[in-house]
Scaffold this motif. Structure first.
Motif, PDB file in Angstrom:
ATOM      1  N   GLY A  54       0.816  -1.206   0.000  1.00 29.16           N
ATOM      2  CA  GLY A  54       0.000   0.000   0.000  1.00 29.16           C
ATOM      3  C   GLY A  54       0.850   1.256   0.000  1.00 29.16           C
ATOM      4  O   GLY A  54       1.965   1.271  -0.523  1.00 29.16           O
ATOM      5  N   VAL A  55       0.302   2.313   0.611  1.00 26.21           N
ATOM      6  CA  VAL A  55       0.932   3.636   0.603  1.00 26.21           C
ATOM      7  C   VAL A  55       0.840   4.237   2.000  1.00 26.21           C
ATOM      8  O   VAL A  55      -0.177   4.093   2.683  1.00 26.21           O
ATOM      9  N   VAL A  56       1.910   4.911   2.419  1.00 27.09           N
ATOM     10  CA  VAL A  56       1.889   5.672   3.670  1.00 27.09           C
ATOM     11  C   VAL A  56       1.135   6.969   3.393  1.00 27.09           C
ATOM     12  O   VAL A  56       1.639   7.864   2.720  1.00 27.09           O
ATOM     13  N   SER A  57      -0.092   7.065   3.878  1.00 30.35           N
ATOM     14  CA  SER A  57      -0.934   8.212   3.562  1.00 30.35           C
ATOM     15  C   SER A  57      -0.695   9.404   4.481  1.00 30.35           C
ATOM     16  O   SER A  57      -0.841  10.543   4.065  1.00 30.35           O
ATOM     17  N   LYS A  58      -0.323   9.162   5.749  1.00 32.23           N
ATOM     18  CA  LYS A  58      -0.162  10.271   6.691  1.00 32.23           C
ATOM     19  C   LYS A  58       0.843   9.895   7.764  1.00 32.23           C
ATOM     20  O   LYS A  58       0.833   8.772   8.263  1.00 32.23           O
ATOM     21  N   ILE A  59       1.718  10.830   8.117  1.00 27.40           N
ATOM     22  CA  ILE A  59       2.681  10.646   9.198  1.00 27.40           C
ATOM     23  C   ILE A  59       2.300  11.611  10.320  1.00 27.40           C
ATOM     24  O   ILE A  59       2.255  12.829  10.122  1.00 27.40           O
TER      25      ILE A  59
END
Length: 232
Positions: A54-59
């Motif tokens: 998947g994707v890292v959407s928010k840190i």
């Protein structure tokens, strides 16, 4: 599907940890079991991996932030591809279509600028063009001294040396976190960087042991002459 990126369960007697390094940034695609972030505690460095592709959407917790056990570090969008907008943050379809229609005139402007660059580069010889391409020098930055204003290889070399001298004369940006100590000839170069949380705790323990432990030496003198006479 959105998933929370949580800090792992810390060992006993460890209250919190520090976010050491984020190996992935927002919007970057990751694969299953790929390393996302390192959490450093007083005893061990813990790794947090991706639960799926998947994707890292928010840190949410940046590097250097103190986090507790099972605290949410960020959000992970399962099944999304890199560069895709995370769920809940998608823009409206109408503005997206407008943005696609606006760059229609961009190719025309790009072709005009490209034609200008080509006309300028035509004034340079093959060796000069190759040198400008290698060092990223535009033809407009070089003053041609050849016949009819033609750019020679010497003109390009002169421009490159002038740029390097200008870059060397500018002061380097200050970096308070890293201090370079000038080394004398024949010695190794030293660099001072902030200690990590683990190294800091080790240093505290060593200093505490040196200050609180009893460090002494005892000498006892005994007259062994009566014992030796008895043996004889």
């Amino acid at each position: 599907m959105a998933t929370d990126i949580k800090a792992p369960q810390f060992p006993e007697s460890v209250a919190d940890g520090t976010v050491a390094t984020w190996h992935k940034q927002e919007g970057e695609a990751v694969k299953r079991d790929e390393l996302l972030v390192d959490i450093e505690t007083d005893k061990v460095v813990l790794e947090v991996v991706a639960p799926a592709d998947g994707v890292v959407s928010k840190i949410l917790a940046g590097e250097g932030d103190t986090v507790e056990s099972q605290q949410v570090l960020g959000h992970f969008e399962e099944g999304a591809s890199g560069g895709a907008a995370p769920s809940g943050e998608k823009a409206d379809s109408a503005p997206a279509e407008e943005e696609k229609e606006e760059p229609a005139e961009a190719p025309a402007k790009a072709s005009e600028s490209a034609s200008d660059d080509d006309s300028a580069s035509d004034q340079a010889g093959p060796a000069a063009r190759k040198l400008m391409t290698e060092h990223g020098v535009a033809a407009e930055q070089v003053t041609g001294t050849g016949k009819g204003g033609r750019i020679t290889k010497a003109d390009v070399e002169k421009t490159i040396s002038a740029k390097e001298e200008k870059r060397a004369s500018q002061p380097a940006p200050q970096q308070p976190a890293t201090v370079d100590v000038p080394a004398t000839p024949g010695e190794r170069e030293e660099r001072r960087v902030p200690m990590t949380r683990l190294r800091k705790r080790i240093a505290e323990r060593l200093v505490s042991a040196q200050q609180n432990s009893a460090m002494l030496t005892t000498f006892n003198e005994v007259n062994m002459k009566p014992i030796m006479d008895m043996r004889k």
